[in-house]
Enzyme design. Structure first.
Site, PDB file in Angstrom:
ATOM      1  N   HIS A   1      41.764  51.633  39.238  1.00  0.00           N
ATOM      2  CA  HIS A   1      41.485  51.527  40.676  1.00  0.00           C
ATOM      3  C   HIS A   1      39.996  51.755  40.941  1.00  0.00           C
ATOM      4  CE1 HIS A   1      45.721  51.240  41.251  1.00  0.00           C
ATOM      5  NE2 HIS A   1      45.994  52.516  41.022  1.00  0.00           N
TER       6      HIS A   1
ATOM      7  N   LEU B   1      30.691  37.184  57.272  1.00  0.00           N
ATOM      8  CA  LEU B   1      32.037  37.217  56.700  1.00  0.00           C
ATOM      9  C   LEU B   1      32.926  38.252  57.391  1.00  0.00           C
ATOM     10  CD1 LEU B   1      33.999  36.466  54.282  1.00  0.00           C
ATOM     11  CD2 LEU B   1      32.977  38.420  53.087  1.00  0.00           C
TER      12      LEU B   1
ATOM     13  N   ASP C   1      45.506  42.497  41.721  1.00  0.00           N
ATOM     14  CA  ASP C   1      46.527  43.147  40.891  1.00  0.00           C
ATOM     15  C   ASP C   1      46.036  43.321  39.455  1.00  0.00           C
ATOM     16  OD1 ASP C   1      48.953  44.340  40.398  1.00  0.00           O
ATOM     17  OD2 ASP C   1      50.070  42.473  40.217  1.00  0.00           O
TER      18      ASP C   1
HETATM   19  C1  IPE Z   1      50.765  43.888  45.174  1.00  0.00           C
HETATM   20  O1  IPE Z   1      50.687  44.426  43.904  1.00  0.00           O
HETATM   21  C2  IPE Z   1      50.114  44.788  46.169  1.00  0.00           C
HETATM   22  C3  IPE Z   1      48.669  44.911  46.047  1.00  0.00           C
HETATM   23  C4  IPE Z   1      47.901  44.260  45.223  1.00  0.00           C
HETATM   24  C5  IPE Z   1      48.071  45.841  46.972  1.00  0.00           C
HETATM   25  P1  IPE Z   1      51.880  45.297  43.287  1.00  0.00           P
HETATM   26  O2  IPE Z   1      51.454  45.666  41.922  1.00  0.00           O
HETATM   27  O3  IPE Z   1      52.239  46.393  44.213  1.00  0.00           O
HETATM   28  O4  IPE Z   1      53.077  44.237  43.281  1.00  0.00           O
HETATM   29  P2  IPE Z   1      54.405  44.162  42.397  1.00  0.00           P
HETATM   30  O5  IPE Z   1      55.063  45.503  42.486  1.00  0.00           O
HETATM   31  O6  IPE Z   1      54.008  43.835  41.002  1.00  0.00           O
HETATM   32  O7  IPE Z   1      55.182  43.055  43.012  1.00  0.00           O
HETATM   33  C1  IPE Z   2      46.770  46.735  42.018  1.00  0.00           C
HETATM   34  O1  IPE Z   2      46.859  47.170  40.707  1.00  0.00           O
HETATM   35  C2  IPE Z   2      46.362  47.836  42.956  1.00  0.00           C
HETATM   36  C3  IPE Z   2      47.411  48.254  43.889  1.00  0.00           C
HETATM   37  C4  IPE Z   2      48.591  47.725  43.994  1.00  0.00           C
HETATM   38  C5  IPE Z   2      47.096  49.390  44.758  1.00  0.00           C
HETATM   39  P1  IPE Z   2      48.177  47.868  40.152  1.00  0.00           P
HETATM   40  O2  IPE Z   2      48.050  49.340  40.363  1.00  0.00           O
HETATM   41  O3  IPE Z   2      49.377  47.255  40.741  1.00  0.00           O
HETATM   42  O4  IPE Z   2      48.072  47.538  38.614  1.00  0.00           O
HETATM   43  P2  IPE Z   2      49.254  47.100  37.636  1.00  0.00           P
HETATM   44  O5  IPE Z   2      49.958  45.939  38.275  1.00  0.00           O
HETATM   45  O6  IPE Z   2      50.145  48.283  37.499  1.00  0.00           O
HETATM   46  O7  IPE Z   2      48.583  46.721  36.366  1.00  0.00           O
HETATM   47 MG    MG Z   3      50.532  45.673  40.196  1.00  0.00          MG
END
Ligand code: IPE
Ligand code: IPE
Ligand code: MG
Length: 231
Positions: free
Chosen positions: A27, A121, A10
């Protein structure tokens, strides 16, 4: 040493925003973190690494971001499959994979088939994955068997549920790491995380490097796991 590590990757969006970049740049930058993490786990002899890459809830993001993430998934596999295969990594996936667009899904399936007999792995990508969706899918399979008389309701136990999850052979995660300072599971491995050690770090996923993973694993080594017993 943990046998199975799960990571909620995240913070990509915030990483990009803090650099005045578009979210998608975050990303993109995640590729390096994934490569380092996979290499570290392979070298450390960790058996399973599950990476939460896209949740069932992430479909509600803007169409353009979703499309970009799906394109990146395909690009990631194409760019890394030779190295993964060369290092004995077996690529696997959990989630409602039929929801993925055709192109990325074909590349993913090809990579999974190519690496199916690798014994290093197990790299498990959670894609269109939700812990609740996984339990719903398991319930449907079990109910189908019950309706056909193949299983009696009174015979359903925890091993029946475990046995109908997406990858029944994979042990529960010993440790779940979440980056970016959020302290929640966001629908990741709900059944399997019952006794997982949780580790939260403020580091944003695109900044996550092997020293961060090393620190997390050292922390895991100091945990006292009791599983409800007295240790
Ligand atoms: C969780 O992250 C999902 C992934 C890392 C794929 P999100 O950014 O979607 O989660 P929330 O919305 O903060 O809970
Ligand atoms: C995690 O990073 C990737 C996915 C959930 C696909 P985020 O896109 O949720 O990044 P933040 O949480 O908005 O910073
Ligand atoms: Mg996120």
């Amino acid at each position: 040493m943990p046998v199975h590590v799960g990571i909620i990757m995240d913070g990509n969006g915030r990483w990009a925003r803090s650099r005045r970049l578009k979210r998608i740049e975050g990303h993109k930058a995640a590729e390096t973190s994934i490569r380092e993490t996979v290499r570290y786990c392979g070298e450390a002899g960790i058996g399973y690494l599950t990476l939460y890459a896209f949740s069932t809830e992430n479909w509600k993001r803007p169409k353009s971001e979703v499309a970009f993430i799906m394109a990146l998934l395909k690009r990631f596999i194409r760019r890394n499959i030779d190295e993964l295969d060369g290092n004995g990594v077996r690529l696997r996936a959990i989630g409602r994979l039929h929801d993925l667009p055709k192109g990325p899904l074909e590349v993913l399936r090809g990579a999974m088939e190519r690496t199916v007999s690798n014994d290093g792995l197990n790299l498990i990508l959670a894609l269109s994955y939700g812990g609740r969706a996984e339990l719903v899918d398991a319930a449907r399979k079990i109910a189908g068997k019950a309706a056909r008389g193949e299983i009696l309701p009174e015979d359903i136990d925890e091993s029946t549920i475990s046995g109908h999850l997406y990858l029944p052979d994979v042990p529960d995660p010993d440790m779940i790491i979440r980056t970016s300072g959020e302290r929640r599971l966001s629908n990741f491995l709900l059944w399997q995380s019952a006794y997982s050690e949780l580790y939260f770090t403020e580091v944003l996923w695109p900044d996550f490097r092997k020293e961060h993973l090393h620190r997390a694993i050292e922390d895991y080594g100091r945990r006292k796991r009791r599983f409800g017993g007295i240790g």
